[in-house]
Write a protein that holds these residues in place. Sequence first.
Motif, short mmCIF file in Angstrom:
data_model
loop_
_atom_site.label_atom_id
_atom_site.label_comp_id
_atom_site.label_asym_id
_atom_site.label_seq_id
_atom_site.Cartn_x
_atom_site.Cartn_y
_atom_site.Cartn_z
N VAL A 1 5.46 -5.83 2.53
CA VAL A 1 5.55 -5.76 3.99
C VAL A 1 4.21 -5.45 4.66
O VAL A 1 4.06 -5.68 5.86
CB VAL A 1 6.61 -4.72 4.44
N ASP A 2 3.25 -4.94 3.88
CA ASP A 2 1.96 -4.60 4.49
C ASP A 2 0.91 -4.46 3.39
O ASP A 2 1.24 -4.27 2.22
CB ASP A 2 2.07 -3.27 5.26
N GLY A 3 -0.36 -4.56 3.78
CA GLY A 3 -1.46 -4.38 2.85
C GLY A 3 -1.96 -5.68 2.26
O GLY A 3 -1.43 -6.76 2.53
N GLU A 4 -3.01 -5.58 1.45
CA GLU A 4 -3.64 -6.74 0.81
C GLU A 4 -3.74 -6.53 -0.69
O GLU A 4 -3.85 -5.40 -1.16
CB GLU A 4 -5.06 -6.95 1.36
N PHE B 1 -6.27 -3.62 -4.77
CA PHE B 1 -5.04 -3.29 -4.05
C PHE B 1 -5.44 -2.44 -2.85
O PHE B 1 -6.09 -1.40 -3.02
CB PHE B 1 -4.07 -2.49 -4.93
N ASP B 2 -5.07 -2.86 -1.66
CA ASP B 2 -5.51 -2.17 -0.45
C ASP B 2 -4.30 -1.84 0.44
O ASP B 2 -3.73 -2.73 1.06
CB ASP B 2 -6.51 -3.05 0.31
N SER C 1 9.42 1.40 -2.48
CA SER C 1 9.03 1.44 -3.89
C SER C 1 7.53 1.66 -4.06
O SER C 1 7.10 2.40 -4.94
CB SER C 1 9.43 0.14 -4.59
N VAL C 2 6.74 0.96 -3.26
CA VAL C 2 5.29 1.14 -3.26
C VAL C 2 4.90 1.42 -1.82
O VAL C 2 5.16 0.60 -0.93
CB VAL C 2 4.55 -0.10 -3.81
N ASP C 3 4.27 2.57 -1.58
CA ASP C 3 4.14 3.07 -0.21
C ASP C 3 2.69 3.43 0.13
O ASP C 3 2.35 4.59 0.31
CB ASP C 3 5.06 4.30 -0.06
N GLY C 4 1.84 2.40 0.15
CA GLY C 4 0.44 2.63 0.53
C GLY C 4 -0.48 2.84 -0.65
O GLY C 4 -1.25 3.80 -0.69
N VAL C 5 -0.40 1.94 -1.64
CA VAL C 5 -1.20 2.07 -2.86
C VAL C 5 -2.55 1.38 -2.70
O VAL C 5 -2.62 0.23 -2.26
CB VAL C 5 -0.42 1.49 -4.06
N THR C 6 -3.62 2.10 -3.07
CA THR C 6 -4.98 1.55 -3.00
C THR C 6 -5.73 1.90 -4.28
O THR C 6 -5.91 3.08 -4.59
CB THR C 6 -5.75 2.13 -1.79
N PHE C 7 -6.13 0.87 -5.04
CA PHE C 7 -7.03 1.09 -6.19
C PHE C 7 -7.66 -0.24 -6.58
O PHE C 7 -7.27 -1.30 -6.10
CB PHE C 7 -6.29 1.75 -7.37
#
Length: 382
Positions: free
Chosen positions: A114-117, A55-56, A71-77
């Motif tokens: 809306v954003d991220g990979e 999750f990036d 709900s999810v605001d910039g999660v990276t793991f």
Amino acid sequence: MADKNDSYLSARESRRISRENRKITNEFEKKRKRKNVPESEYLTKMHDPDNMVEFDNLHTYFFTDTGVVHSVDGVTFEVPVGKTVGVVGESGCGKSVTSLSLMQLLQRPQGQVVDGEIRLNLGDKAYDVTKAPNDVMQHIRGNVVSMIFQEPMTALNPVFRIGEQIGEVLQLHNTENRSEEEVKQRTLELLEMVGIANSEGVFRMYPHELSGGMRQRVVIAMALACNPRVIIADEPTTALDVTIQAQILDLLRQLKDKTNASIIFITHDLGVIAEMADFVVVMYAGRIVEKGTAEDIFYHPAHPYTIGLMNSKPVVGKKVEELYSIPGKVPNPVNMPDYCYFRDRCEMCVEKCSGKYPETVQISGTHFVSCYRYYEQKQGGK
């Protein structure tokens, strides 16, 4: 414009928000529903080939009539191959929405990534599932990634027998061209694999004829039907008593070891996480506040929220007048503050906490935290 601190929203303001949201979500839906999308659009590369999922900077929002819920605001793991990652946090912190983003099972059109990979390792290649079209996701769900849903009574269809429901999963993802008899045999095998002795009897039963523990085993059997490489367990033991809970956890551990699957285990039961997880991710208000190995989180909790969670769990042999509870409440997800989301509830604030949201600080080889209390340590290590 309605005041940020005022919960009242006029009908005119609500209609304006709805119109704006429809424009945004229609664009996302158009992109999602395209046919014959070239593979190059969603093909990606894993940052670490030993990871099953990455999750990036994931942002998943819900476009509601009262505003945009982050709900999810910039999660990276990361979820390493063959490991269990526990995701903990209070209700509404974004745990389930993160996993539903991976499965592309968000309530659309309101819910959108809306954003991220989200990079998914398929062995010979990797897909960014946030860009993958519906027909590709249909193949990934069940075959590569599957989910054990939170409430088995609502996950199972009350008007179909258990055997038909598990068999339907096998027929939908029938990559081995099984006959009807082979599908039945595989269904019985799955029921036995999850510890149901009377597999023939349960095969013919309806969900209401089974206990909560038996229904949970059936849901696990459905999730494991196609030997997925990633299993998302969304609070699979919440509705079960302690004895059945222990059996389900043992079952998941055994199945993970047999198939070398990766597990994303979502719960707010810290005892379950301590027993199951290799790595732990602590979420609060849609962001990760701390992550590390299970040992890091349980023996060296760093973020005030994690420390509060640890203090709020009962300890065997320790007598207290009342259990600790974290004061205050979670900020409004429509109007999130620009400072640390936990600041208004924190009992360990430092002078810098009045600044913008803190960046992630690495405090050991595997331990990361978003807290101003560790900034001096970070600067000292430079």
